[in-house]
Design an enzyme around this catalytic site. Structure first.
Site, short mmCIF file in Angstrom:
data_model
loop_
_atom_site.label_atom_id
_atom_site.label_comp_id
_atom_site.label_asym_id
_atom_site.label_seq_id
_atom_site.Cartn_x
_atom_site.Cartn_y
_atom_site.Cartn_z
N CYS A 248 0.80 -1.22 0.00
CA CYS A 248 0.00 0.00 0.00
C CYS A 248 0.84 1.27 0.00
O CYS A 248 0.38 2.31 -0.48
CB CYS A 248 -0.95 0.00 1.19
SG CYS A 248 -2.21 -1.29 1.10
N GLU A 380 -2.69 -3.75 -6.02
CA GLU A 380 -4.10 -3.91 -5.63
C GLU A 380 -5.00 -2.85 -6.27
O GLU A 380 -6.02 -2.48 -5.70
CB GLU A 380 -4.25 -3.90 -4.11
CG GLU A 380 -3.74 -5.16 -3.45
CD GLU A 380 -4.15 -5.28 -1.99
OE1 GLU A 380 -4.70 -4.30 -1.43
OE2 GLU A 380 -3.90 -6.34 -1.39
#
Length: 663
Positions: A248, A380
Site C-alpha cells: 500500500c 491492488e
C-alpha cells in the site's frame, strides 16, 4: 479337559479380537501413490519468495538499523522524538531552521546556542533504543560551526537512568560549509529501552543535521546498514525473490504520498522524508511517529536481494493512489513521468555504465548490473481506470524491453466483480503475471487447496503476491500467528506447488512487525529492539522454499489429488540437482493417520531418507521471544523398503519427506 477347553476358547476369542483390531487398523491405513516418472510441471527456481513492506515499523525502527528517530527534524512536528534537557530555558538557545529554497529534500536543521549555558537533548529512539553490552556504536552528525567552542558529550542512558556508554565529539570550524564527523564508543550494559543523550558543552553556536547512531554489528558490517539478525532470518529462508517496497505504501494515501524510487537513492541526507501512510491508516492503531526516511532505499533493496541470492521484484506506482483512500489518479495525458520512472528503473538496474541511470548505479558502488527481470505495475489497483493506465505502461516497457516480465494487479480479493473483470481482461491481453491476494480464514485456505487445478495451463501465469490466514478476532497481534493459521497455509501451498505451471511465484505477507509498534497482524517475523523470531508461518515458508525441487510429480489418494480427503493435503516434487523425491503432506485432523507411500516408477530409491515435521496438538500455539522454537521443524530419519514408506502422521502436523534416489 474342561480347563483345557476353556483355555482354548479364551485363546480363540483373543485371536479373533486381535484379528478384528488388525483388520480395523488395516482399513484405516491410507495408500498414497507417487509416480516419479511423470513430470507434471517445472518448478521455477524463484517460486517461493518474500514480500517486504514498510509497515509495522519494518524499515525505520526495524530492519534499517538507525537508532535515532527523526534524525533530520523533518517529521511533521520537527522535534518529535527529542526532549530538551535543561535547568532553565533560555530564549533562542534552540531553533529549528527551515532552508526550503536552498534544500528542498532536507530543509530543516537545528541551531544550538550555548552562550547562556549548557543543556542537552534526549532522543527516545523507536520505542526505546536496543543496546548490547560490549558492542560498538557509531555516532555521526552533519554540522556547521563558524567558531569552535561547542563540544558534544554523547551518552547511552539505560531505562533506570544510568550512563551505559559514552563518547565525545569536538566539531571543527567549518565556516558556511557543512561537514560530517563521526565517533564510536562501546556500551557497558544491555538494555532494550535505552535513550540517547547529546549534552552541549562550552560556548558558541552550532548547526546540526542528520544526527545518527548505528550499532556496529550491521549486516555485512556495512556502515549505516541493516539489522543483521533480521536479514539472517530472511537469508535462512533462501527466498527466490524479494517483492518491495510494498504494498500500500507504493500507492500512497494520495499521489503526493506515493513511493518515488528516484528520491530514495544517493546520499542519505538528500533522500526526502515523507509520512508513512500507516501513520494514519487505522484509527485504533495511530502511529504519529511513523515516517519514511528512505535510509532503506531502492539501491539497498537491490543490494539486499543480491546478498541473499534472491531476484529483485520492485512494485511501482501506476498513476493511481490508494482507491480505499483518495482514489486520486494521474490523468492519462500526464502519465509520462510515471512510465518514465519504470523505464529508468530498468536502466538503473540493468543498464551499461555508459547510460544515464546505469552510471548512477555505478556511482553508488555497483558497476555490475543487478539483472532485474520483472516488476509490478500498480498494487491492488482495480477497475477500468487501472486497465487504461496499465496498457500505456505495458506498451512502453515492452517496446523497449520485450522480454521483461510485468506483474499486473487483480485487485484486493480472489473473487467478486473486480477480480472477474481484471482476470478476464488481463488473460485476454496475455498479461505475463496476474497478482492474486488473499487474506482469509483458515477454512477458506483449506477449501481452496484445489483452486488452481482447473486454471488454464497456458497463457497468463499467477503470482500469489500476498496471502496469510487471518484468525478470528479473539486473536490479536503476534497471537494471530498461531499453528492453526500456519498449518492451513501449508495445506494451501501444496496446491500452489502442485500447480507450479500455473502459479509460478508466491509470497506470504506482511514480513516484519515490531512487537511495540505494529499496525497489522499476522506477520511472518516479529521483532523487538534486540531480538527477532520466526513464527510457525515462517517455518512453513522456510520448509517450502528450501525444499522447492525442480519437477512436480503426481501424488494421489484413491486416484485423486489430495486436497482435503480425511484432512490430508499433499504435493510432491523431484529435485534433479540433489536427486531427491520431496513429499509435502499435512494432516489437519486431530487423529493420527497411518500412511503407506507407494513410490511408483523406474527410479531406485535409497533405503534411508529424512522427514522434517512441524506439529503441535494445540492449534493456538504460537512462537514468542521467550519460546521462539515452540513450533519449529524436528528432523528424523525414515526407512524405505521395496519402494514403500510407512509413516504415522501426527495430528495437526505438516511434514516434508526427502527420499534420495540414484541418478
Amino acid at each position: 479337559m474342561q480347563l483345557h477347553s476353556q483355555v482354548n476358547r479364551i485363546a480363540l476369542v483373543f485371536l479373533f479380537c486381535l484379528g478384528l483390531t488388525i483388520n480395523s487398523n488395516a482399513q484405516t491405513v491410507k495408500i498414497i501413490r507417487v509416480n516419479t516418472d511423470n513430470t507434471l510441471a517445472k518448478v521455477q527456481p524463484n517460486m517461493w519468495g518474500v514480500f517486504f513492506e514498510d509497515i509495522n515499523f519494518g524499515a525505520d525502527g526495524g530492519i534499517y538499523a538507525e537508532l535515532i528517530k527523526n534524525r533530520s527534524f523533518e517529521f511533521t512536528k520537527p522535534l518529535m522524538g527529542w526532549t530538551i534537557q535543561r535547568k532553565k530555558a533560555n530564549e533562542g538557545e534552540l531553533l529549528v531552521v527551515n532552508r526550503k529554497d536552498e534544500n528542498t529534500a532536507n530543509p530543516r536543521y537545528l541551531q544550538v546556542n550555548t552562550e547562556n549555558g549548557n543543556f542537552g537533548l534526549t532522543n527516545e529512539g523507536f520505542k526505546g533504543i536496543g543496546v548490547k553490552k560490549g558492542l560498538r556504536y557509531d555516532f555521526s552528525v552533519m554540522y556547521r560551526q563558524q567558531n569552535p567552542g561547542v563540544k558534544l558529550r554523547l551518552q547511552l542512558i539505560s531505562a533506570d537512568q544510568k550512563v551505559i556508554g559514552e563518547g565525545f565529539l569536538s566539531p571543527e570550524q567549518t565556516g558556511n560549509e557543512w561537514k560530517k564527523q563521526s565517533v564510536s564508543f562501546a556500551a557497558t550494559e544491555t538494555d532494550a529501552k535505552a535513550k540517547f543523550n547529546i549534552i552541549f558543552e562550552g560556548k558558541g553556536k552550532l548547526d546540526l543535521d542528520m544526527i545518527s547512531l548505528f550499532p556496529g554489528d550491521t549486516w555485512k558490517n556495512r556502515p549505516q546498514g541493516l539489522r543483521a539478525d533480521m536479514v539472517k532470518l530472511l537469508a535462512d529462508i533462501k527466498p527466490g525473490f524479494i517483492r518491495f517496497p510494498g504494498g500500500c505504501i507504493v500507492e500512497g494515501i494520495d499521489l503526493a504520498n506515493r513511493y518515488q524510487w528516484k528520491k530514495t537513492i544517493g546520499p542519505i541526507e538528500d533522500r526526502q522524508l515523507i509520512m508513512n501512510r500507516w501513520n494514519v491508516e487505522f484509527a485504533n492503531k495511530p502511529a504519529p511517529d511513523y515516517f519514511q526516511s528512505f535510509g532503506l532505499g531502492f539501491f539497498e533493496y537491490f543490494q539486499l536481494a543480491e546478498d541473499i541470492g534472491s531476484d529483485a521484484l520492485p512494485i511501482l506506482n501506476c498513476g493511481m493512489a490508494c482507491q480505499y483512500n483518495t482514489a486520486e489518479v494521474a490523468s492519462l495525458d500526464e502519465l509520462d513521468p510515471y512510465v518514465q520512472d519504470a523505464l529508468d528503473l530498468i536502466e538503473f538496474a540493468n543498464g551499461d555504465t555508459n547510460t544515464k541511470w546505469g552510471k548512477k548505479r555505478a556511482d553508488l558502488g555497483h558497476p555490475k548490473p543487478f539483472n532485474l527481470k520483472m516488476m509490478g505495475i500498480g498494487n491492488e489497483n482495480w477497475g477500468p481506470q487501472y486497465l487504461e493506465r496499465l496498457a500505456i505502461f505495458t506498451k512502453a516497457i515492452k517496446a523497449k524491453y520485450p522480454d521483461f516480465k510485468l506483474i499486473n494487479s487483480s485487485g484486493t480479493a480472489p473473487d467478486g466483480d473486480r477480480f472477474d473483470l481484471l482476470n478476464t481482461s488481463l488473460r485476454n491481453t496475455k498479461a505475463d503475471f496476474i497478482d492474486e491476494h488473499y487474506y482469509r480464514p483458515a477454512d477458506w485456505f483449506l477449501k481452496n487447496a484445489g483452486r488452481y487445478d482447473n486454471y488454464p495451463r497456458d497463457g497468463s501465469k499467477v503470482f500469489v503476491g500476498e496471502y496469510a490466514v487471518h484468525a478470528d478476532k479473539t486473536f490479536t497481534g503476534s497471537n494471530m500467528n498461531n499453528w492453526q493459521s500456519a498449518l492451513a497455509s501449508a495445506s494451501l501451498m501444496t496446491g500452489l506447488e502442485r500447480n507450479a505451471d500455473v502459479v509460478q511465484m508466491a509470497s506470504y505477507a506482511p514480513l516484519f512487525a515490531h512487537i511495540d509498534a505494529w499496525q497489522w497482524a499476522p506477520d511472518m517475523i516479529w521483532v523487538d529492539n534486540l531480538n527477532s523470531y520466526g513464527t510457525p508461518d515462517y517455518y512453513v515458508q522456510k520448509l517450502f522454499s528450501t525444499n522447492k525441487g525442480t519437477d512436480v510429480v503426481p501424488i494421489k489418494l484413491d486416484g485423486k489429488n489430495i486436497i482435503g480427503q480425511d484432512g490430508l493435503y499433499a504435493s510432491a516434487v523431484t529435485d534433479k540437482k540433489t536427486n531427491e523425491l520431496i513429499i509435502k503432506i499435512s494432516n489437519t485432523t486431530d487423529k493420527l493417520q497411518e500412511i503407506n507411500f507407494n513410490l511408483d516408477g523406474k527410479r531406485n530409491f535409497q533405503q534411508k531418507g529424512y522427514a522434517d515435521e512441524l506439529a503441535n496438538s494445540n492449534l493456538s500455539q504460537i512462537n514468542s521471544f521467550k519460546n521462539p522454537d515452540a513450533v519449529s521443524p524436528k528432523t528424523t530419519s525414515i526407512s524405505i523398503k521395496n519402494k514403500k514408506l510407512n509413516m504415522a502422521l501426527k495430528p495437526y502436523s505438516f511434514n516434508v519427506i526427502r527420499i534420495p534416489f540414484s541418478k
